[in-house]
Design an enzyme around this catalytic site. Structure first.
Site, short mmCIF file in Angstrom:
data_model
loop_
_atom_site.label_atom_id
_atom_site.label_comp_id
_atom_site.label_asym_id
_atom_site.label_seq_id
_atom_site.Cartn_x
_atom_site.Cartn_y
_atom_site.Cartn_z
N GLU A 154 11.34 -10.99 5.64
CA GLU A 154 9.84 -10.45 5.56
C GLU A 154 9.96 -8.99 6.08
O GLU A 154 9.10 -8.68 7.01
CB GLU A 154 9.03 -11.47 6.33
N HIS A 191 10.90 -13.58 10.62
CA HIS A 191 11.83 -14.07 9.49
C HIS A 191 12.45 -13.06 8.77
O HIS A 191 11.68 -12.19 8.33
CB HIS A 191 10.97 -15.00 8.63
N GLU A 216 -0.23 -13.24 7.25
CA GLU A 216 0.68 -13.40 5.98
C GLU A 216 0.28 -12.34 5.20
O GLU A 216 -1.00 -12.32 4.43
CB GLU A 216 0.34 -14.81 5.37
N HIS A 275 3.84 -11.64 9.24
CA HIS A 275 4.48 -12.36 8.44
C HIS A 275 4.27 -11.85 6.86
O HIS A 275 3.43 -11.07 6.74
CB HIS A 275 4.30 -13.99 8.60
#
Length: 457
Positions: free
Chosen positions: A199, A196, A404, A331
């Site tokens: 990020e 993404h 994450e 991420h």
């Protein structure tokens, strides 16, 4: 039962941009002679319209269950963080309207400093991060650092271009191992980053691992042992086009997707982490609307970046066996350790036994204990389909996790934490990475079933 997908106004971003451009041009066009050609939009007008339509983050109070969050995600927003009785989403105007249509109220959150910064002059392409973020690496800067490490440690680190992005940027795979030029019969572990675009901290995570494993080989016993007995692959930037676009105006655009135009649409970009060819589009865990944050693309693995990495992973099947045993896809943000499946609420599912699930959970919880993240199955947040972890396990039986990273909330920087956090938040995952490497030869050892699953022959 699958959550109901609410009706959407398709192509919402294009509609709003067109309206803004029309308003901006109405006065000069009206002043022209009736037979004069209409005025072309200026660069300044286009920039103003685009900035007015940048997505923003909102707090949505109410969704408290995975099913409720899945229904919310079906509007096409991205869910950035989830709490007991509220979530934070990224949405453009059309998506925010769709969320309100579900009966929720939205509270707009402040934009990070880099988003609110003044953009460069229209037409100017900026090649670096905004002030306060200069220690983040652009695509070219990351390449320079990688090339310097390859030159310095040629026996430990090698570089190969495994394909190109939509706009033609190289996608690299870096190999770390003693005797790196030889393909030895050793367990392999894959680390990927930056699916993404916004990020950016994940690229720094990949660069940290490259620097740590080369610089400390021979002096750190655990690192030395891993490079002596493993082949480590790092793909530091899956989405170089999106990353470059996110910073190109001089202010962050909060861009998520790649830069591939959607067919039969004026929209641009596919969500790479909804495009993998396992349970693609199966379960209301992605969107078929090109305007949405979670647009899955017109077909499975339609994004060139996904094709490149898929082909690379398949290339590691040697003698009929996949050599990659474990993986982490980095991420941001929310500080989570996630494991498959994302497409179903069930603990197991097609191709996953209870022992498989228990192994995933045991390793995931141990890694989370080392970095302070929250461990959970991906679908405990909300349903996703076409994600890399589900594909790596469902297609290749790789014990694949999503990390994450920092921060835990939008209030601490969200997708754009200042560059001062880079050293702490990358090194924070050192122990978890080493744990995964150490268990990669037999992940089932984590549940005491090494003899059952890992006997030779």
């Amino acid at each position: 039962m699958r959550p109901h997908t609410p009706t959407r106004i398709r192509g919402g971003r294009t509609t709003v941009l067109a309206a803004l451009l029309s308003l901006a041009l109405a006065a000069p066009i009206a002043a022209q002679a009736q037979d004069a050609p209409p005025a072309e939009p200026t660069a300044a007008t286009r920039d103003a319209a685009q900035r007015a339509e940048l997505p923003h983050q909102y707090e949505v109070r109410g969704p408290a269950t995975p099913a409720a969050r899945t229904s919310l995600a079906a509007t096409g927003v991205s869910i950035d963080e989830a709490h007991a009785h509220a979530v934070v989403i990224t949405a453009d105007r059309a998506q925010a309207t769709a969320v309100r249509g579900l009966g929720y109220s939205l509270r707009k959150l402040p934009d990070p400093p880099g988003v609110a910064a003044s953009p460069a002059a229209p037409g100017t392409r900026v090649k670096d991060f905004p002030a306060g973020y200069a220690k983040y690496h652009t695509y070219d800067e990351a390449r320079q650092q990688i090339d310097a490490l390859v030159a310095k440690y040629p026996d430990l680190l090698s570089k190969q271009t495994i394909g190109t992005s939509h706009e033609g940027r190289d996608i690299l795979a870096l190999k770390l191992s003693k005797n790196v030029t030889k393909d030895e019969a050793e367990p392999e572990v894959l680390f990927t980053a930056h699916q993404h675009a916004r990020e950016h901290l994940t690229v720094e995570m990949a660069l940290y691992l490259l620097d740590e494993f080369t610089g400390k080989y021979g002096s750190d016993d655990r690192i030395t042992k891993m490079l002596d007995s493993r082949e480590i692959w790092i793909v530091p930037d899956l989405n170089p086009d999106g990353g470059a676009y996110d910073i190109a105006s001089g202010a962050f655009r909060s861009w998520r997707k790649n830069r591939q135009p959607a067919p039969d649409s004026q929209e641009v970009g596919t969500d790479l982490n909804r495009n993998w060819d396992f349970k693609w589009g199966c379960c209301d865990g992605s969107s078929d609307d090109p305007a949405d944050e979670t647009y899955r693309g017109p077909s499975a693995a339609s994004a060139p970046e996904v094709q490149v990495v898929s082909k690379f992973v398949h290339s590691r099947i040697i003698g009929g066996k996949q050599q990659i045993k474990a993986a982490i896809d980095f991420h941001t943000y929310s500080e989570l350790v996630l494991w498959p499946f994302g497409f179903t609420y069930d603990e197991t599912g097609p191709g996953m036994t209870q022992d498989d699930h228990d192994t995933f959970a045991t390793i995931g919880k141990k890694m989370a204990a080392s970095n302070g993240y929250t461990p959970e199955q991906s679908s405990e947040l909300y349903v996703t389909d076409g994600a890399i972890d589900d594909w790596l396990w469902g297609d290749q039986k790789v014990f694949a996790y999503t990390f994450e990273m920092y921060p835990s909330s939008a209030g601490s920087g969200g997708f754009y934490p200042k560059d001062t956090v880079i050293p702490k938040e990358t090194s924070r995952n050192r122990e978890a990475v080493l744990q995964l490497l150490e268990t990669a030869d037999c992940p089932y050892r984590a549940i005491g079933k090494e003899a059952q699953y890992c006997k030779e022959g």
